[in-house]
Design a protein around this motif. Structure first.
Motif, PDB file in Angstrom:
ATOM      1  N   MET A 185     -45.593  67.445  -3.141  1.00 24.03           N
ATOM      2  CA  MET A 185     -46.857  66.718  -3.260  1.00 24.03           C
ATOM      3  C   MET A 185     -47.449  66.377  -1.899  1.00 24.03           C
ATOM      4  O   MET A 185     -48.647  66.133  -1.779  1.00 24.03           O
ATOM      5  N   ALA A 186     -46.606  66.338  -0.864  1.00 29.00           N
ATOM      6  CA  ALA A 186     -47.064  65.946   0.471  1.00 29.00           C
ATOM      7  C   ALA A 186     -47.856  67.050   1.163  1.00 29.00           C
ATOM      8  O   ALA A 186     -48.519  66.795   2.170  1.00 29.00           O
ATOM      9  N   ILE A 187     -47.794  68.272   0.635  1.00 24.92           N
ATOM     10  CA  ILE A 187     -48.413  69.415   1.313  1.00 24.92           C
ATOM     11  C   ILE A 187     -49.884  69.508   0.917  1.00 24.92           C
ATOM     12  O   ILE A 187     -50.224  69.783  -0.239  1.00 24.92           O
ATOM     13  N   LYS A 188     -50.740  69.260   1.891  1.00 26.99           N
ATOM     14  CA  LYS A 188     -52.183  69.351   1.639  1.00 26.99           C
ATOM     15  C   LYS A 188     -52.579  70.794   1.360  1.00 26.99           C
ATOM     16  O   LYS A 188     -51.979  71.732   1.871  1.00 26.99           O
ATOM     17  N   ASN A 189     -53.608  70.964   0.541  1.00 24.13           N
ATOM     18  CA  ASN A 189     -54.175  72.280   0.211  1.00 24.13           C
ATOM     19  C   ASN A 189     -53.205  73.168  -0.563  1.00 24.13           C
ATOM     20  O   ASN A 189     -53.410  74.382  -0.651  1.00 24.13           O
ATOM     21  N   LEU A 190     -52.156  72.570  -1.119  1.00 18.70           N
ATOM     22  CA  LEU A 190     -51.293  73.267  -2.069  1.00 18.70           C
ATOM     23  C   LEU A 190     -51.584  72.653  -3.431  1.00 18.70           C
ATOM     24  O   LEU A 190     -51.309  71.475  -3.666  1.00 18.70           O
ATOM     25  N   SER A 191     -52.169  73.432  -4.318  1.00 23.89           N
ATOM     26  CA  SER A 191     -52.669  72.881  -5.579  1.00 23.89           C
ATOM     27  C   SER A 191     -51.540  72.429  -6.495  1.00 23.89           C
ATOM     28  O   SER A 191     -50.395  72.893  -6.378  1.00 23.89           O
ATOM     29  N   ARG A 192     -51.865  71.518  -7.419  1.00 25.39           N
ATOM     30  CA  ARG A 192     -50.867  71.036  -8.385  1.00 25.39           C
ATOM     31  C   ARG A 192     -50.368  72.183  -9.253  1.00 25.39           C
ATOM     32  O   ARG A 192     -49.178  72.253  -9.584  1.00 25.39           O
ATOM     33  N   ASN A 193     -51.254  73.102  -9.611  1.00 22.34           N
ATOM     34  CA  ASN A 193     -50.839  74.253 -10.421  1.00 22.34           C
ATOM     35  C   ASN A 193     -49.840  75.125  -9.675  1.00 22.34           C
ATOM     36  O   ASN A 193     -48.854  75.613 -10.259  1.00 22.34           O
ATOM     37  N   SER A 194     -50.078  75.331  -8.381  1.00 25.00           N
ATOM     38  CA  SER A 194     -49.158  76.150  -7.582  1.00 25.00           C
ATOM     39  C   SER A 194     -47.800  75.473  -7.453  1.00 25.00           C
ATOM     40  O   SER A 194     -46.754  76.140  -7.546  1.00 25.00           O
ATOM     41  N   ILE A 195     -47.807  74.160  -7.256  1.00 25.17           N
ATOM     42  CA  ILE A 195     -46.544  73.421  -7.177  1.00 25.17           C
ATOM     43  C   ILE A 195     -45.775  73.554  -8.486  1.00 25.17           C
ATOM     44  O   ILE A 195     -44.558  73.769  -8.488  1.00 25.17           O
ATOM     45  N   GLN A 196     -46.506  73.425  -9.598  1.00 24.73           N
ATOM     46  CA  GLN A 196     -45.847  73.535 -10.898  1.00 24.73           C
ATOM     47  C   GLN A 196     -45.268  74.922 -11.122  1.00 24.73           C
ATOM     48  O   GLN A 196     -44.178  75.068 -11.696  1.00 24.73           O
ATOM     49  N   LYS A 197     -45.976  75.973 -10.659  1.00 24.06           N
ATOM     50  CA  LYS A 197     -45.448  77.346 -10.742  1.00 24.06           C
ATOM     51  C   LYS A 197     -44.131  77.468  -9.990  1.00 24.06           C
ATOM     52  O   LYS A 197     -43.163  78.052 -10.478  1.00 24.06           O
ATOM     53  N   ILE A 198     -44.109  76.915  -8.765  1.00 23.37           N
ATOM     54  CA  ILE A 198     -42.898  76.989  -7.938  1.00 23.37           C
ATOM     55  C   ILE A 198     -41.735  76.305  -8.649  1.00 23.37           C
ATOM     56  O   ILE A 198     -40.620  76.850  -8.733  1.00 23.37           O
ATOM     57  N   LEU A 199     -41.973  75.128  -9.187  1.00 25.46           N
ATOM     58  CA  LEU A 199     -40.913  74.347  -9.827  1.00 25.46           C
ATOM     59  C   LEU A 199     -40.455  74.988 -11.141  1.00 25.46           C
ATOM     60  O   LEU A 199     -39.253  75.070 -11.416  1.00 25.46           O
ATOM     61  N   ASP A 200     -41.404  75.450 -11.948  1.00 25.36           N
ATOM     62  CA  ASP A 200     -41.052  76.059 -13.242  1.00 25.36           C
ATOM     63  C   ASP A 200     -40.263  77.352 -13.050  1.00 25.36           C
ATOM     64  O   ASP A 200     -39.265  77.597 -13.747  1.00 25.36           O
TER      65      ASP A 200
END
Length: 554
Positions: free
Chosen positions: A285-300
């Motif tokens: 969440m701390a990474i600016k300009n990394l979208s919530r959808n992209s973070i969720q893809k990485i985690l899933d």
């Protein structure tokens, strides 16, 4: 005997106001098998580690008691129990502070000889608070027992002082009633007017005692968590996106607590910050300009098919584009691949723009040539410390690898510079410090002049630069940046973290270059500092004058 039917109805304005449809259940106790009960207040109030944290003002991150002013107040009052924390939570409010009664409370707390009561009856009414009104209930008690108003009139006075009475004429009647009642009680005009001044300047911003006590309870709970579970607690503060301060302040508070701050990692980080024992992992969440959808893809994807083994594996599985992946590389989130950041960026260019592995029709017919390119871009050269910190600042809005003052160490490590942790040794003495900006506050004095409080930190601790009006007129324009600030001033004897500023300047990058003899404000290049050894003289003996002249001329 038959009971009479209840006929009570709530007031009309209550019945017609917004209705509460449901109440949330209380927070469950002892979840996740923790070995303490956060609602066991007897345990909290008697926990020495928690009390020590509060009395020393080490409360950055703690609800309501983390501001610079509050931390200073905790130290001045030596707060180490619930009753005094309740009082401190109220006297920090603007009403008490601006009336001058906060300083009077502190003085009376430290010196019993100062506990002189304006009117003898106030000792019975306000003995617990040394004759100082600090709660809204105190206004009622003083107005009733000292000034002689009825309880109804005293409460009406309290409400009026809180701004809840809009009728000017009604307010005037209460004032007249107050002074008449004081006269009937035998108070002098001087006593009545001073008592009124205290009530008037204080009541509008004061807490009722229950409100202040509820704040103190929560403050005790979070102080317990910080003192015993600092990693988990500070990770939660950062995940909550901070409080009074910016995330950068909390990160370096973690470092001062001895916690290890780990950069985000595509294989280890969760969405939020996570803490355990003495380590904190920065969340994605701390990474600016990394979208919530992209973070969720990485985690899933990681949850379903395990950790990522290479950059190509990550790209194929997540389908993230060039921009977001390059952000992850630059900030260190792909350090697990054991490749330098420049090499990963080169590989990213090959995979996205040459092999086009994100295309649905991807079929590498020139796989051998691709492997050759991958080998050609290998490098052991990584980003410099400056480049790494710059990438962190651009990505997180703070640095992790180094504190900003690291790049001014030729100044900060000078023997004339006092460290924040050593201020206690210099009470009442003039010192020079270098600090980085945390937060600031401008206030207006009773005379209408402007002064400023600068909260600063170095790598060892925090301190408060107190800039009084005369100095603020001189240095105001220099207080608008992050610093670093060179502060000269006198250390407060009552609280060593406060430094009364006599001189202030900002240490610019240009100044650092001049100190290293690399550059100057006049754009004059001084050249590198040369070292001369015995070998140089031996070499000169073997060179004739003509060769020496040509060497210097070239």
């Amino acid at each position: 005997m038959e009971t009479e039917e209840l006929t009570y109805q709530p007031p009309k304005e209550w019945r017609e106001s917004t209705k509460v449809l449901s109440l949330y259940p209380p927070i469950p106790r002892n979840t996740n098998a923790v070995n303490f009960d956060i609602y066991d207040f007897e345990m909290l109030f008697n926990d020495e580690q928690t009390n020590q944290l509060i009395r020393t003002g080490q409360t950055i991150g703690c609800f309501y008691i983390e501001s610079p002013g509050m931390r200073s107040l905790l130290r001045k009052l030596d707060v180490h129990d619930f009753e005094m924390l309740t009082a401190a939570s109220s006297i920090i409010r603007p009403g008490v502070a601006e009336s001058g009664m906060m300083q009077e409370f502190i003085a009376r707390h430290k010196d019993p000889a100062r506990r002189i009561y304006l009117i003898p009856e106030m000792k019975d009414v306000l003995g617990e608070t040394y004759g100082v009104m600090i709660y809204q209930e105190d206004v009622i008690k003083v107005a009733h027992h000292v000034a002689g108003l009825s309880l109804e009139e005293a409460d009406l006075l309290r409400r009026a002082m809180s701004g809840k009475m809009r009728s000017h004429s009604a307010m005037q009647k209460i004032i007249e009633k107050y002074f008449l009642s004081c006269k009937n009680k035998g108070l002098s005009d001087t006593q009545a007017k001073e008592l009124w001044r205290q009530i008037e300047s204080f009541a509008g911003y004061s807490f009722c005692k229950a409100h202040s006590a509820s704040f103190a309870l929560l403050s005790y709970q979070v102080a317990f968590l910080k003192s015993h579970y600092p990693a988990e607690f500070m990770a939660s503060v950062l995940s909550n996106r901070g409080g009074f301060y910016s995330a950068a302040v909390y990160v370096w508070e973690c470092k001062r607590l001895g916690l290890k701050m780990h950069l985000p990692c595509i294989n280890k980080s969760n969405y939020e910050y996570s803490g355990k024992k003495d380590e904190i992992r920065i969340g994605l969440m701390a990474i600016k300009n990394l979208s919530r959808n992209s973070i969720q893809k990485i985690l899933d994807e990681r949850k379903n098919d395990g950790e990522y083994h290479s950059l190509a594996d990550f790209l194929i599985r997540t389908k993230l584009g060039f921009e977001e992946t390059s952000i992850l590389i630059k900030c260190g989130a792909m350090g697990r691949f054991k490749k330098t950041r420049p090499e990963l960026l080169r590989l990213l260019d090959i995979y996205i723009h040459k092999r086009k592995i994100l295309n649905e029709s991807y079929n590498d017919l020139f796989l051998h040539e691709t492997f050759v390119m991958e080998n050609e871009v290998k490098t052991n050269i990584n980003f410099s410390v400056e480049e790494i910190c710059k990438a962190e600042y651009e990505t997180f809005d703070y640095m992790v690898t180094r504190h900003p003052l690291y790049f001014y160490r030729s100044f900060t490590e000078h023997s004339a510079i006092v460290k924040a942790r050593d201020l206690n040794k210099h009470r009442g003495k003039n010192v020079r410090l270098i600090g980085w900006y945390m937060t600031s506050k401008r206030i207006k004095t009773r005379k209408g002049d402007i002064m400023k409080f600068l909260s600063l930190e170095d790598t060892t601790g925090t301190f408060e630069a107190v800039i009084f009006p005369r100095e603020y007129e001189k240095f105001a324009e220099h207080t608008m940046s992050m610093g670093p600030y060179i502060i000269e001033g006198k250390v407060d004897e009552s609280d060593a973290t406060n430094v009364v500023v006599s001189k202030l300047s900002v240490l610019s990058v240009t100044s650092v270059k001049v100190a290293d003899q690399k550059d100057s404000v006049d754009n004059k290049y001084f050249g590198d500092v040369e070292k001369i050894s015995e070998e140089d003289f031996m070499l000169l003996e073997g060179i004739d004058k003509e060769k020496l002249r040509l060497a210097y001329a070239s």
